[in-house]
Design a protein around this motif. Structure first.
Motif, short mmCIF file in Angstrom:
data_model
loop_
_atom_site.label_atom_id
_atom_site.label_comp_id
_atom_site.label_asym_id
_atom_site.label_seq_id
_atom_site.Cartn_x
_atom_site.Cartn_y
_atom_site.Cartn_z
N GLU A 75 32.20 1.87 -19.49
CA GLU A 75 33.65 2.01 -19.66
C GLU A 75 34.08 3.47 -19.46
O GLU A 75 35.15 3.74 -18.91
CB GLU A 75 34.06 1.51 -21.04
CG GLU A 75 35.54 1.24 -21.20
CD GLU A 75 36.03 0.04 -20.42
OE1 GLU A 75 37.28 -0.09 -20.25
OE2 GLU A 75 35.20 -0.77 -19.95
N ILE B 253 32.54 -7.31 -29.43
CA ILE B 253 33.66 -6.71 -28.69
C ILE B 253 34.59 -5.90 -29.59
O ILE B 253 34.98 -4.78 -29.24
CB ILE B 253 34.43 -7.79 -27.90
CG1 ILE B 253 33.53 -8.29 -26.76
CG2 ILE B 253 35.75 -7.25 -27.35
CD1 ILE B 253 34.12 -9.43 -25.98
N PRO B 254 34.97 -6.39 -30.78
CA PRO B 254 35.84 -5.56 -31.64
C PRO B 254 35.20 -4.22 -32.01
O PRO B 254 35.88 -3.19 -32.03
CB PRO B 254 36.05 -6.44 -32.88
CG PRO B 254 35.86 -7.83 -32.39
CD PRO B 254 34.77 -7.73 -31.35
N LYS C 91 37.61 3.59 -28.62
CA LYS C 91 38.92 4.20 -28.90
C LYS C 91 38.74 5.51 -29.66
O LYS C 91 39.45 6.50 -29.40
CB LYS C 91 39.77 3.22 -29.72
CG LYS C 91 41.19 3.70 -29.98
CD LYS C 91 42.00 2.64 -30.71
CE LYS C 91 43.42 3.13 -30.97
NZ LYS C 91 44.22 2.12 -31.69
N GLU D 284 29.43 -5.28 -18.07
CA GLU D 284 30.72 -5.66 -18.62
C GLU D 284 30.85 -7.18 -18.68
O GLU D 284 31.34 -7.73 -19.67
CB GLU D 284 31.86 -5.08 -17.78
CG GLU D 284 33.24 -5.35 -18.34
CD GLU D 284 34.35 -4.63 -17.58
OE1 GLU D 284 35.52 -4.88 -17.89
OE2 GLU D 284 34.01 -3.83 -16.68
N GLN E 185 35.34 -1.90 -28.96
CA GLN E 185 36.69 -1.37 -28.76
C GLN E 185 37.03 -0.28 -29.79
O GLN E 185 37.66 0.72 -29.45
CB GLN E 185 37.71 -2.52 -28.85
CG GLN E 185 37.60 -3.50 -27.69
CD GLN E 185 38.47 -4.72 -27.87
OE1 GLN E 185 38.82 -5.08 -29.01
NE2 GLN E 185 38.82 -5.38 -26.78
N TYR E 186 36.56 -0.49 -31.02
CA TYR E 186 36.84 0.49 -32.08
C TYR E 186 36.15 1.83 -31.78
O TYR E 186 36.77 2.90 -31.83
CB TYR E 186 36.35 -0.07 -33.41
CG TYR E 186 36.41 0.93 -34.55
CD1 TYR E 186 37.61 1.24 -35.19
CD2 TYR E 186 35.24 1.56 -34.99
CE1 TYR E 186 37.65 2.16 -36.23
CE2 TYR E 186 35.28 2.48 -36.02
CZ TYR E 186 36.49 2.77 -36.64
OH TYR E 186 36.53 3.68 -37.66
#
Length: 868
Positions: A74, A32-33, A40, A25, A36-37
């Motif tokens: 994560e 990073i984007p 999610k 991490e 995260q996409y």
């Protein structure tokens, strides 16, 4: 070192799986984007749904494995670990030959996950069941999956299959089993597949394929230069090296050149960090060699893992350097298509090679996807010609993307040479410099070292073939140094230099005069005495005015820049709010010491003291625009200067330069230049730049002519006369008028290459290719290893004009005959693209050549089209 920091050895380059979740991490700073996409999307899957599966496509070294590891880390956190369980697999699952084996690997991955969670009883129970299945050698896929499904229900968590090199799994199972796997994955409550692949697979991409439209696909592209700098800064923080402050702003050209050579892959960017941590050398080639040494054990081991036939195909592709076709590979390797084809597919599937469309041959072209591996292989394995080609390219990139040649020269000034080989390199470097003052300093330093070495080796001067007139000039410069020593009362050193001159060019009247001044201790000695008396009379150590005066003398007259820095610092110690010294110190750091971060600090300190200091805002803008490529900040600085005084014409002119050359906002550039001229109609440089803007970008040739004529009238500027010749001959068709102007030109050494280039263009217009060839060769004699900065546009214009006249092949043949197809390869390839009329041609070039060649090609294309 605090336990929260990582050592360089712990940073995962080829095996990020060695890191803990917390370390993964911390080290994950790019993509990073996208992370995260995807995360999610995965965690939003309702229980019992038919899941959306994901596929990550990227070349070797682009961070696919790291992304999978980051997702797993994560998913192991609260609250996600209550609903999901991430399953990691080996990078290549060699044991798979049927679908049942894949599901056995899923069970193994589940056992590893439970063991990581320290669920010992469940792990032992599952291991025993796996062993039972292994003994049932004929167990089919449905049987094994049923066991996997039973365990998923038992732990009541949805598995996320993080499968690296998913394409290899698909490649090893039959099409019928692929349909079977799809049916399982598309059922309610099925595991979520998060796969990674080096290329887009046919099984996913083709309409009739089993997994068509089954995956949501994301691509890992090459990192931008800014993203690469972010990774390096984060590594400095992670390894507790932030205090080193590798100062990207000071080494932007060097970093950007290495970035392009490295191909913008995260893996190679991480490998760059130790080199930057240790500090750059005085030569980009040395830095490149150091980096190659670092990666050799890693690259060598991975290459040797390949089978012999894969090594043969990869060897041929790497040594070719440019993208290579199947037919070329067959000829080089002496292997049949039935052998080369499958090996190519395997290398593409595993990410070693990338396929490119070709505009030249049938079928695809292939190049190594990890460009730095290709560079490493060339340097270890290639012929002398290929090594020279790579060296020329690194020099071209160094010039094309930064001003590092000047920085290297400044470092070389501080290095002592004790061999003729090192002196030869420094003298060659001096020839490449555009800064005449710095060029002469480097020459002088090395000539002095040659003279020093000649005391032990009388033949050394003959070996260098130094012309007599240069020896005489050098002798006079050494006498100037002796004069400087008299100012500082260093008489013994001055005498040594004078005797040195006498041994070089013979005894002379000037030497006798200086010796007389030393022995009588009169004349020049009085200058030093005046300074000493002034210090005593005006207050000595605490006298702000006197230290400022001494700083100016050392800075502007005697060129003792380190002493000037000390003098200015003394002033600030006395009065920290002396704004004049802040500005002078910024100029000293920017223009003489080339310490750009310190220059910025000095200018900003001055602005903080006096926010409405126009001169400092202007100097700060020049620092950002010309030295650091920080164009948006440069614009703000220039606009602040204009806000302070809207009638300051130099601020408007600098703003025009920025809009034209860096931001390409041409209409705004026109307004800025016209405003500068309205404030000072005799500003010849603004007229000349306005002419370039009208001619090359806005294509208003009548106004361009007026602007060039004004510049010439005001300053008799040869540069504007050459620009006027290009305008008449190539833009308005007034060839006779252009020829008349050219015939009356005064040829100068500084613009000699442009003179002969223009002579060749007139020859081409007349169809006289023989004379054109002779004149181009004369022009090329003034080119070392790059196009001169002040005439670079003329060469790009010439290439466009020659292409328009239909003599491209003739021009290319001249470049080839003189070796400039290698020395100026991106320029050569850009011209070649004109001849072919197909932009797909760039795909046949190595990535390191492709990008600068495209930029030059676009410049020439715009010039020929006569419009944007």
């Amino acid at each position: 070192m605090s336990s929260e920091y990582l050592t360089l050895a712990k940073i995962g380059v080829f095996n990020p799986g060695r890191l803990s979740d917390a370390e993964i991490e911390s080290a994950f700073v790019s993509r990073i984007p996208l992370f995260q996409y995807i995360f999610k999307k995965i965690t939003a899957e309702p229980a019992g749904s038919i899941p959306q599966h994901h596929l990550l496509v990227g070349q070797r070294g682009m961070g696919k494995t790291t992304m999978l590891m980051r997702l797993a880390a994560e998913l192991r956190k609260e609250p996600y670990k209550n609903d999901f369980i991430p399953l990691n697999f080996p990078e290549e699952q060699y044991n798979i030959d049927k679908l049942a084996k894949f599901f056995l690997n899923c069970l193994d991955a589940l056992a590893d996950a439970l063991d990581k969670e320290k669920q010992a009883m469940l792990t032992a129970e599952l291991d025993a069941e796996i062993q039972t299945l292994v003994k049932q050698q004929q167990a089919d896929a449905n049987t094994v999956f049923a066991v996997f499904e039973k365990w998923i229900k038992k732990i009541n968590r949805r598995p996320v299959l993080l499968v690296d090199n998913l394409n290899l799994v698909f490649d090893k199972i039959s099409q019928a089993e692929q349909h079977q796997l799809r049916a399982i994955l598309m059922s309610n409550g099925a595991p979520i597949m998060m796969g990674a692949s080096a290329s887009l697979m046919d099984e996913v991409n083709e309409y009739s394929a089993p997994f068509y439209d089954a995956f949501q696909i994301s691509y890992l592209k090459k990192l931008s230069f800014a993203e690469s700098l972010d990774i390096l800064r984060n590594l400095a923080t992670l390894t507790n090296k932030a205090h080193l402050g590798f100062a990207a702003s000071q080494h932007r050209g060097r970093l950007e050149a290495l970035y392009h050579l490295a191909g913008g892959t995260p893996r190679t960017i991480v490998l760059l960090f130790p080199l930057i941590q240790e500090g750059f050398s005085t030569d980009i080639q040395t830095d490149l060699d150091a980096l190659l040494d670092m990666v050799t054990p890693l690259y060598k081991a991975r290459f040797e893992e390949l089978s012999p036939q894969l090594q043969i195909v990869l060897d041929a592709t790497a040594l070719h350097w440019d993208p290579i076709s199947l037919e070329q590979l067959r000829e080089v390797t002496q292997l049949g298509n039935n052998v080369v084809g499958p090996q190519l597919k395997r290398l593409v599937d595993t990410g070693w090679l990338e396929k490119l469309k070709s505009g030249e041959v049938r079928g695809n072209l292939y190049e190594l996807s990890e460009r730095f591996f290709n560079i490493w292989y060339l340097m270890r394995r290639s012929s002398r010609r290929q090594k020279r080609e790579l060296y020329c390219l690194s020099r071209f990139l160094e010039t094309f993307y930064g001003q590092e040649v000047q920085t290297i020269a400044l470092r070389r000034l501080a290095c002592e040479n004790n061999s003729s080989e090192h002196i030869a390199i420094d003298l060659a470097l001096a020839e490449a410099l555009k800064d005449g003052e710095l060029r002469e300093k480097l020459r002088k330093k090395n000539y002095l070292e040659l003279l020093r070495l000649s005391r032990q080796d009388k033949d050394i001067l003959k070996n260098f073939e130094i012309p007599g007139e240069l020896l005489e000039k050098e002798g006079l410069e050494i006498l100037n140094d002796a004069i400087g020593l008299l100012y500082k009362e260093e008489y013994d050193l001055a005498i040594e230099k004078i005797n040195h001159v006498n041994s070089l060019i013979g005894e002379n009247q000037l030497s006798y005069g200086l010796l007389d001044a030393i022995y009588s201790k009169k004349g020049l000695q009085e200058v030093a005495e005046r300074y000493s008396t002034a210090l005593s009379r005006l207050g000595g150590e605490d006298n702000e005015f006197l230290w400022l005066l001494l700083g100016k003398v050392n800075h502007l007259a005697l060129e003792n820049y380190k002493l000037a820095e000390e003098d200015y610092r003394r002033v600030l110690n006395i009065n920290a709010k002396n704004i004049e010294v802040c500005n002078l110190l910024g100029l000293l750091y920017r223009d003489r010491l080339h310490n750009y971060s310190q220059a910025e600090q000095a200018f900003l300190k001055g602005i903080a003291i006096k926010p409405k200091s126009l001169g400092i805002w202007l100097n700060l803008g020049v620092l950002y625009a010309a030295y650091q490529n920080r164009y948006q900040e440069a614009e703000k600085a220039y606009l602040n200067a204009i806000k302070i005084n809207k009638n300051h014409f130099y601020s408007w002119q600098h703003l025009g330069h920025l809009y034209t050359n860096s931001l390409q906002r041409f209409e705004e550039a026109e307004k800025a230049y016209l405003q500068a001229i309205s404030l000072n109609p005799k500003l010849s440089s603004a007229w000349n730049h306005l002419g370039n803007l009208y001619s090359d970008h806005l294509h208003n040739y009548a106004e361009a002519e007026k602007a060039y004529q004004m510049a010439t009238t005001l300053d008799s500027d040869a540069v504007s006369e050459y620009n006027l010749i290009f305008l008449y001959r190539d833009k308005t068709g007034q060839i006779a008028k252009a020829k008349e102007l050219f015939d009356n030109l005064k040829k100068t050494e500084e613009l000699a290459d442009s003179y002969w280039l223009n002579a060749a263009l007139f020859d081409y217009y007349e169809g006289n290719t023989g004379l054109a060839k002779n004149h181009i060769i004369k022009a090329l004699e003034h080119i070392k290893e790059e196009l001169p900065q002040h005439t670079k546009d003329d060469w790009w214009r010439a290439g466009a004009v020659i292409a328009k006249l239909g003599y491209t092949n003739h021009y290319l043949s001249i470049l080839e005959s003189t070796g400039h197809d290698i020395i100026l390869r991106p320029y050569y390839e850009a011209i070649k693209a004109f001849e072919k009329g197909n932009e797909l041609y760039f795909n046949s070039l190595a990535a390191e050549v492709r990008e600068p060649a495209k930029i030059i090609y676009q410049q020439m294309l715009r010039y020929n089209k006569g419009k944007d």
